[in-house]
Design a protein around this motif. Structure first.
Motif, short mmCIF file in Angstrom:
data_model
loop_
_atom_site.label_atom_id
_atom_site.label_comp_id
_atom_site.label_asym_id
_atom_site.label_seq_id
_atom_site.Cartn_x
_atom_site.Cartn_y
_atom_site.Cartn_z
N PRO A 172 1.54 11.85 -8.00
CA PRO A 172 2.54 11.19 -8.06
C PRO A 172 2.53 9.45 -8.77
O PRO A 172 3.43 9.02 -9.23
CB PRO A 172 2.78 10.98 -6.39
CG PRO A 172 1.96 12.13 -5.89
CD PRO A 172 0.88 12.08 -6.77
N ILE A 173 1.27 8.88 -8.79
CA ILE A 173 1.12 7.83 -9.20
C ILE A 173 1.35 7.87 -10.92
O ILE A 173 1.86 7.16 -11.34
CB ILE A 173 -0.24 6.91 -9.08
CG1 ILE A 173 -0.36 6.89 -7.36
CG2 ILE A 173 -0.45 5.91 -9.80
CD1 ILE A 173 -1.68 6.54 -6.94
N ILE A 174 0.68 8.89 -11.49
CA ILE A 174 0.79 9.10 -12.89
C ILE A 174 2.01 9.59 -13.25
O ILE A 174 2.64 8.90 -14.24
CB ILE A 174 -0.50 10.22 -13.38
CG1 ILE A 174 -1.71 9.91 -13.07
CG2 ILE A 174 -0.18 10.43 -14.71
CD1 ILE A 174 -2.72 11.00 -13.32
N THR A 175 2.82 10.22 -12.56
CA THR A 175 4.09 10.74 -12.69
C THR A 175 4.97 9.63 -12.69
O THR A 175 5.81 9.24 -13.76
CB THR A 175 4.65 11.60 -11.54
OG1 THR A 175 3.78 12.78 -11.67
CG2 THR A 175 6.02 12.13 -12.12
N ASP A 176 4.70 8.55 -11.85
CA ASP A 176 5.51 7.23 -11.81
C ASP A 176 5.24 6.42 -13.04
O ASP A 176 6.39 5.98 -13.61
CB ASP A 176 5.33 6.48 -10.36
CG ASP A 176 5.92 7.04 -9.25
OD1 ASP A 176 6.60 7.92 -9.39
OD2 ASP A 176 5.48 6.79 -8.23
N ILE A 177 4.01 6.13 -13.46
CA ILE A 177 3.76 5.50 -14.74
C ILE A 177 4.48 6.22 -15.80
O ILE A 177 4.82 5.51 -16.62
CB ILE A 177 2.06 5.52 -14.70
CG1 ILE A 177 1.56 4.61 -13.88
CG2 ILE A 177 1.90 5.00 -16.08
CD1 ILE A 177 0.10 4.68 -13.58
N ILE B 219 0.80 -1.22 -0.01
CA ILE B 219 0.16 0.11 -0.15
C ILE B 219 1.13 1.11 -0.05
O ILE B 219 1.99 1.37 0.69
CB ILE B 219 -0.72 -0.01 1.03
CG1 ILE B 219 -1.97 -1.29 1.35
CG2 ILE B 219 -1.66 1.32 1.37
CD1 ILE B 219 -2.56 -1.41 2.58
N SER B 220 0.45 2.34 -0.94
CA SER B 220 0.91 3.54 -0.94
C SER B 220 0.48 4.65 -0.10
O SER B 220 -0.95 4.41 -0.10
CB SER B 220 1.65 3.82 -2.08
OG SER B 220 0.28 4.17 -2.78
N VAL B 221 1.13 5.65 0.44
CA VAL B 221 0.23 6.66 0.95
C VAL B 221 -0.63 7.47 -0.09
O VAL B 221 -1.66 7.87 0.26
CB VAL B 221 1.06 7.59 1.67
CG1 VAL B 221 0.55 8.86 2.14
CG2 VAL B 221 2.04 7.01 2.66
N ASN B 222 -0.07 7.45 -1.26
CA ASN B 222 -0.84 8.13 -2.39
C ASN B 222 -2.26 7.28 -2.80
O ASN B 222 -3.14 7.94 -2.98
CB ASN B 222 -0.06 8.10 -3.54
CG ASN B 222 1.31 9.20 -3.57
OD1 ASN B 222 1.33 10.13 -2.97
ND2 ASN B 222 2.19 8.62 -4.04
N SER B 223 -2.20 6.11 -2.45
CA SER B 223 -3.30 5.25 -2.62
C SER B 223 -4.39 5.49 -1.57
O SER B 223 -5.73 5.57 -1.65
CB SER B 223 -3.13 3.87 -2.66
OG SER B 223 -2.37 3.46 -3.85
N PHE B 224 -3.84 5.75 -0.29
CA PHE B 224 -4.59 6.30 0.92
C PHE B 224 -5.29 7.43 0.58
O PHE B 224 -6.54 7.76 0.86
CB PHE B 224 -3.54 6.10 2.20
CG PHE B 224 -4.45 6.09 3.32
CD1 PHE B 224 -5.01 4.96 3.90
CD2 PHE B 224 -4.49 7.11 4.25
CE1 PHE B 224 -5.57 5.07 5.01
CE2 PHE B 224 -5.00 7.16 5.46
CZ PHE B 224 -5.80 6.01 5.76
#
Length: 219
Positions: free
Chosen positions: A210-215, A78-83
């Motif tokens: 951040p999730i989109i940036t990582d993708i 689990i990532s904090v961003n998902s939270f």
């Protein structure tokens, strides 16, 4: 003697810093209007019980994550961003109900009042209102930065004190509810509904970006 004085000053500085930081993240003053809206149809006893349970659940959750949060996040992937994204969705749905005055039209039957108290005291009051992504994340970071038992104790005491103040603030909301009356509570609920929806959007996109940036970086 000089060394002990310097150590005392340092502990005092850490105490004030962590208390102020945790108080800002938990933001009990921002939680109070939502608590008032969701408990305005409850009597004083059940409103107090809701505040107590929400405070205890949030206290246990923050301390548990402070000691083992990083391990839990890594174990479950689990990532904090998902939270943050999930918290944003919960906030948005709750804000929509508040904006359309749906919460005020819900009358709690006496036979189901204990179930209602248990439900709202855990979600959304304790999690993610009092114990949100920011409070959880920073409790983990602050605990990792506290290298000595002395500083760890300061952090735990700061969390306990802030949650105790949160309970006192929620407890005092009973008088505010009585003073505002039905019309005042409905106006406050709609205003807070709009604010909660704005907070929800901020939560959602602060986790999504951040999730989109990582993708994009991986592609």
């Amino acid at each position: 003697m000089i060394k002990n004085s310097h150590s005392y000053d340092r502990v005092s500085y850490v105490w004030y810093f962590k208390f102020y930081f945790i108080f800002t993240l938990i933001n009990p003053l921002g939680t109070m209007p939502i608590f008032m809206t969701m408990t305005k149809d409850l009597d004083r006893y059940h409103r107090t019980k809701t505040a107590q349970k929400a405070s205890l659940v949030s206290l246990f959750t923050i301390i548990a994550f402070a000691f083992s949060g990083q391990l839990l996040f890594n174990f479950f992937g689990i990532s904090v961003n998902s939270f943050r994204i999930v918290g944003g969705v919960i906030f948005f749905l709750m804000g929509m109900d508040m904006l359309q005055a749906r919460l005020s039209t819900v009358k709690v039957n006496s036979s189901k009042i204990n179930t209602y108290v248990n439900d709202i005291s855990i979600t959304p009051l304790a999690i993610p209102m009092i114990c949100g992504p920011g409070a959880i994340t920073n409790s983990i970071v602050l605990m990792e930065d506290a290298k000595t038992i002395e500083f760890k104790l300061v952090l735990i005491l700061s969390i306990i004190l802030v949650v105790a103040l949160t309970y006192l603030i929620l407890f005092s909301s009973s008088r505010i509810i009585k003073a505002l009356g039905e019309t005042g509570n409905n106006v406050l609920m709609r205003l807070m509904g709009l604010i909660v929806m704005v907070i929800a959007v901020e939560f959602f996109f602060s986790g999504l970006k951040p999730i989109i940036t990582d993708i994009l970086n991986q592609s």
